[in-house]
Motif scaffolding. Structure first.
Motif, PDB file in Angstrom:
ATOM      1  N   ARG A 100      -2.192   7.821  14.672  1.00 16.10           N
ATOM      2  CA  ARG A 100      -3.214   8.403  13.804  1.00 16.10           C
ATOM      3  C   ARG A 100      -3.439   7.652  12.489  1.00 16.10           C
ATOM      4  NH1 ARG A 100      -5.368  12.649  15.781  1.00 16.10           N
ATOM      5  NH2 ARG A 100      -6.069  13.627  13.872  1.00 16.10           N
ATOM      6  N   PRO A 101      -2.423   7.062  11.851  1.00 15.91           N
ATOM      7  CA  PRO A 101      -2.665   6.370  10.572  1.00 15.91           C
ATOM      8  C   PRO A 101      -3.318   4.981  10.708  1.00 15.91           C
ATOM      9  CG  PRO A 101      -0.324   6.945  10.817  1.00 15.91           C
ATOM     10  CD  PRO A 101      -0.999   7.234  12.108  1.00 15.91           C
ATOM     11  N   ILE A 102      -3.413   4.446  11.903  1.00 21.07           N
ATOM     12  CA  ILE A 102      -4.005   3.114  12.072  1.00 21.07           C
ATOM     13  C   ILE A 102      -5.437   3.142  11.551  1.00 21.07           C
ATOM     14  CG2 ILE A 102      -4.792   1.440  13.797  1.00 21.07           C
ATOM     15  CD1 ILE A 102      -2.391   2.390  15.498  1.00 21.07           C
ATOM     16  N   THR A 103      -5.792   2.138  10.771  1.00 20.57           N
ATOM     17  CA  THR A 103      -7.133   2.122  10.177  1.00 20.57           C
ATOM     18  C   THR A 103      -8.137   1.437  11.106  1.00 20.57           C
ATOM     19  OG1 THR A 103      -6.843   0.012   9.041  1.00 20.57           O
ATOM     20  CG2 THR A 103      -6.157   2.003   7.846  1.00 20.57           C
ATOM     21  N   VAL A 104      -9.389   1.717  10.832  1.00 20.83           N
ATOM     22  CA  VAL A 104     -10.479   1.073  11.566  1.00 20.83           C
ATOM     23  C   VAL A 104     -10.381  -0.439  11.380  1.00 20.83           C
ATOM     24  CG1 VAL A 104     -12.996   0.836  11.684  1.00 20.83           C
ATOM     25  CG2 VAL A 104     -11.956   3.102  11.379  1.00 20.83           C
ATOM     26  N   ARG A 105     -10.075  -0.879  10.177  1.00 24.67           N
ATOM     27  CA  ARG A 105      -9.936  -2.314   9.898  1.00 24.67           C
ATOM     28  C   ARG A 105      -8.829  -2.931  10.756  1.00 24.67           C
ATOM     29  NH1 ARG A 105     -10.033  -2.324   4.778  1.00 24.67           N
ATOM     30  NH2 ARG A 105     -12.004  -3.379   4.455  1.00 24.67           N
ATOM     31  N   GLN A 106      -7.707  -2.238  10.897  1.00 28.67           N
ATOM     32  CA  GLN A 106      -6.609  -2.768  11.708  1.00 28.67           C
ATOM     33  C   GLN A 106      -7.013  -2.891  13.177  1.00 28.67           C
ATOM     34  OE1 GLN A 106      -3.742   0.111  10.356  1.00 28.67           O
ATOM     35  NE2 GLN A 106      -2.762  -1.373   8.993  1.00 28.67           N
ATOM     36  N   ALA A 137     -11.421   1.449   5.884  1.00 29.03           N
ATOM     37  CA  ALA A 137     -10.108   1.893   5.409  1.00 29.03           C
ATOM     38  C   ALA A 137      -9.705   3.250   5.989  1.00 29.03           C
ATOM     39  CB  ALA A 137     -10.093   1.954   3.889  1.00 29.03           C
ATOM     40  N   ALA A 138     -10.610   3.910   6.666  1.00 27.64           N
ATOM     41  CA  ALA A 138     -10.317   5.237   7.222  1.00 27.64           C
ATOM     42  C   ALA A 138      -9.407   5.123   8.437  1.00 27.64           C
ATOM     43  CB  ALA A 138     -11.609   5.936   7.626  1.00 27.64           C
ATOM     44  N   PRO A 139      -8.563   6.115   8.643  1.00 26.05           N
ATOM     45  CA  PRO A 139      -7.772   6.112   9.872  1.00 26.05           C
ATOM     46  C   PRO A 139      -8.701   6.279  11.070  1.00 26.05           C
ATOM     47  CG  PRO A 139      -7.306   8.072   8.560  1.00 26.05           C
ATOM     48  CD  PRO A 139      -8.290   7.253   7.798  1.00 26.05           C
ATOM     49  N   VAL A 140      -8.370   5.580  12.140  1.00 27.64           N
ATOM     50  CA  VAL A 140      -9.186   5.675  13.352  1.00 27.64           C
ATOM     51  C   VAL A 140      -9.204   7.106  13.875  1.00 27.64           C
ATOM     52  CG1 VAL A 140      -7.412   5.067  15.034  1.00 27.64           C
ATOM     53  CG2 VAL A 140      -9.780   4.464  15.472  1.00 27.64           C
ATOM     54  N   SER A 141      -8.208   7.892  13.504  1.00 24.59           N
ATOM     55  CA  SER A 141      -8.173   9.296  13.923  1.00 24.59           C
ATOM     56  C   SER A 141      -9.335  10.090  13.323  1.00 24.59           C
ATOM     57  CB  SER A 141      -6.837   9.937  13.558  1.00 24.59           C
ATOM     58  OG  SER A 141      -6.590   9.843  12.175  1.00 24.59           O
ATOM     59  N   ALA A 156       1.940  -1.562  12.098  1.00 26.88           N
ATOM     60  CA  ALA A 156       0.513  -1.746  11.816  1.00 26.88           C
ATOM     61  C   ALA A 156       0.312  -2.534  10.531  1.00 26.88           C
ATOM     62  CB  ALA A 156      -0.183  -0.393  11.720  1.00 26.88           C
ATOM     63  N   GLY A 157      -0.541  -3.541  10.609  1.00 25.17           N
ATOM     64  CA  GLY A 157      -0.847  -4.373   9.455  1.00 25.17           C
ATOM     65  C   GLY A 157       0.138  -5.498   9.207  1.00 25.17           C
ATOM     66  N   LYS A 158       1.186  -5.615  10.025  1.00 21.12           N
ATOM     67  CA  LYS A 158       2.241  -6.613   9.782  1.00 21.12           C
ATOM     68  C   LYS A 158       2.252  -7.744  10.804  1.00 21.12           C
ATOM     69  CE  LYS A 158       3.920  -4.301   6.356  1.00 21.12           C
ATOM     70  NZ  LYS A 158       3.692  -4.730   5.001  1.00 21.12           N
ATOM     71  N   GLY A 159       1.198  -7.876  11.588  1.00 22.00           N
ATOM     72  CA  GLY A 159       1.129  -8.947  12.576  1.00 22.00           C
ATOM     73  C   GLY A 159      -0.259  -9.001  13.165  1.00 22.00           C
ATOM     74  N   TYR A 160      -0.422  -9.863  14.151  1.00 21.45           N
ATOM     75  CA  TYR A 160      -1.705 -10.026  14.824  1.00 21.45           C
ATOM     76  C   TYR A 160      -1.427 -10.229  16.307  1.00 21.45           C
ATOM     77  CZ  TYR A 160      -5.892 -12.314  16.579  1.00 21.45           C
ATOM     78  OH  TYR A 160      -6.988 -12.648  17.323  1.00 21.45           O
ATOM     79  N   LEU A 181      -7.391  -6.649  14.915  1.00 25.77           N
ATOM     80  CA  LEU A 181      -6.296  -6.817  15.878  1.00 25.77           C
ATOM     81  C   LEU A 181      -4.927  -6.837  15.201  1.00 25.77           C
ATOM     82  CD1 LEU A 181      -7.993  -9.515  18.144  1.00 25.77           C
ATOM     83  CD2 LEU A 181      -8.120  -7.033  18.349  1.00 25.77           C
ATOM     84  N   THR A 182      -4.799  -6.076  14.129  1.00 28.43           N
ATOM     85  CA  THR A 182      -3.531  -5.990  13.404  1.00 28.43           C
ATOM     86  C   THR A 182      -2.926  -4.586  13.495  1.00 28.43           C
ATOM     87  OG1 THR A 182      -4.664  -5.492  11.316  1.00 28.43           O
ATOM     88  CG2 THR A 182      -4.190  -7.819  11.778  1.00 28.43           C
ATOM     89  N   SER A 183      -3.356  -3.824  14.492  1.00 26.41           N
ATOM     90  CA  SER A 183      -2.892  -2.438  14.638  1.00 26.41           C
ATOM     91  C   SER A 183      -1.466  -2.336  15.156  1.00 26.41           C
ATOM     92  CB  SER A 183      -3.812  -1.683  15.592  1.00 26.41           C
ATOM     93  OG  SER A 183      -3.678  -2.187  16.914  1.00 26.41           O
ATOM     94  N   GLY A 184      -1.032  -3.331  15.920  1.00 28.00           N
ATOM     95  CA  GLY A 184       0.293  -3.276  16.534  1.00 28.00           C
ATOM     96  C   GLY A 184       0.333  -2.449  17.810  1.00 28.00           C
ATOM     97  N   LEU A 185      -0.812  -1.936  18.244  1.00 24.20           N
ATOM     98  CA  LEU A 185      -0.833  -1.093  19.447  1.00 24.20           C
ATOM     99  C   LEU A 185      -0.379  -1.864  20.675  1.00 24.20           C
ATOM    100  CD1 LEU A 185      -4.179   0.864  18.983  1.00 24.20           C
ATOM    101  CD2 LEU A 185      -1.856   1.657  18.554  1.00 24.20           C
ATOM    102  N   PRO A 186       0.323  -1.194  21.579  1.00 29.28           N
ATOM    103  CA  PRO A 186       0.781  -1.863  22.799  1.00 29.28           C
ATOM    104  C   PRO A 186      -0.393  -2.171  23.720  1.00 29.28           C
ATOM    105  CG  PRO A 186       1.227   0.483  22.924  1.00 29.28           C
ATOM    106  CD  PRO A 186       0.703   0.217  21.540  1.00 29.28           C
ATOM    107  N   GLU A 187      -0.227  -3.156  24.556  1.00 30.83           N
ATOM    108  CA  GLU A 187      -1.267  -3.561  25.506  1.00 30.83           C
ATOM    109  C   GLU A 187      -1.434  -2.514  26.596  1.00 30.83           C
ATOM    110  OE1 GLU A 187      -4.143  -4.735  26.775  1.00 30.83           O
ATOM    111  OE2 GLU A 187      -3.558  -6.668  25.948  1.00 30.83           O
ATOM    112  N   ILE A 188      -2.668  -2.163  26.900  1.00 30.70           N
ATOM    113  CA  ILE A 188      -2.979  -1.174  27.926  1.00 30.70           C
ATOM    114  C   ILE A 188      -3.212  -1.833  29.290  1.00 30.70           C
ATOM    115  CG2 ILE A 188      -5.488  -1.093  27.605  1.00 30.70           C
ATOM    116  CD1 ILE A 188      -5.158   2.041  27.697  1.00 30.70           C
TER     117      ILE A 188
END
Length: 97
Positions: free
Chosen positions: A27-33, A12-16, A77-81, A37-44
């Motif tokens: 910064r608020p994205i959690t380790v779980r997200q 539940a901790a932020p990955v930050s 974050a948390g609203k998709g996969y 794969l539910t972080s919503g981060l863009p593809e690198i």
């Protein structure tokens, strides 16, 4: 899960908490997200029809991170996969591995 059970990792901790050079929006994205794969981060990475793969931006690792940091989230974050290499790359850069 062994790290969680041993109290070494908080899903539940932020990955930050484990990676300190993230942009404010990440910064608020959690380790779980990240892990689910539910972080919503863009593809690198980029992928082409002929199965070529490369880093976004100028093709360097530093350039790819700059481009990813500047790109919009795929979804809140948390609203998709979505499977993205960015989630795994964050794990690699952090103290989580």
């Amino acid at each position: 899960m062994q790290w969680v059970e041993a109290g070494e990792l908080d899903l539940a901790a932020p990955v930050s908490s484990y990676l300190d050079d993230l942009p404010e929006t990440w910064r608020p994205i959690t380790v779980r997200q990240l892990a689910t794969l539910t972080s919503g981060l863009p593809e690198i990475m980029f992928y082409t029809a002929d199965s070529s793969v490369g880093l976004i931006g100028d093709g360097s690792e530093e350039g790819a991170w700059k481009a990813a940091y500047a790109a919009p989230f795929e979804f809140p974050a948390g609203k998709g996969y979505r499977y993205t290499q960015t989630n795994y790359a964050c794990w690699e850069r952090s103290s989580l591995v």
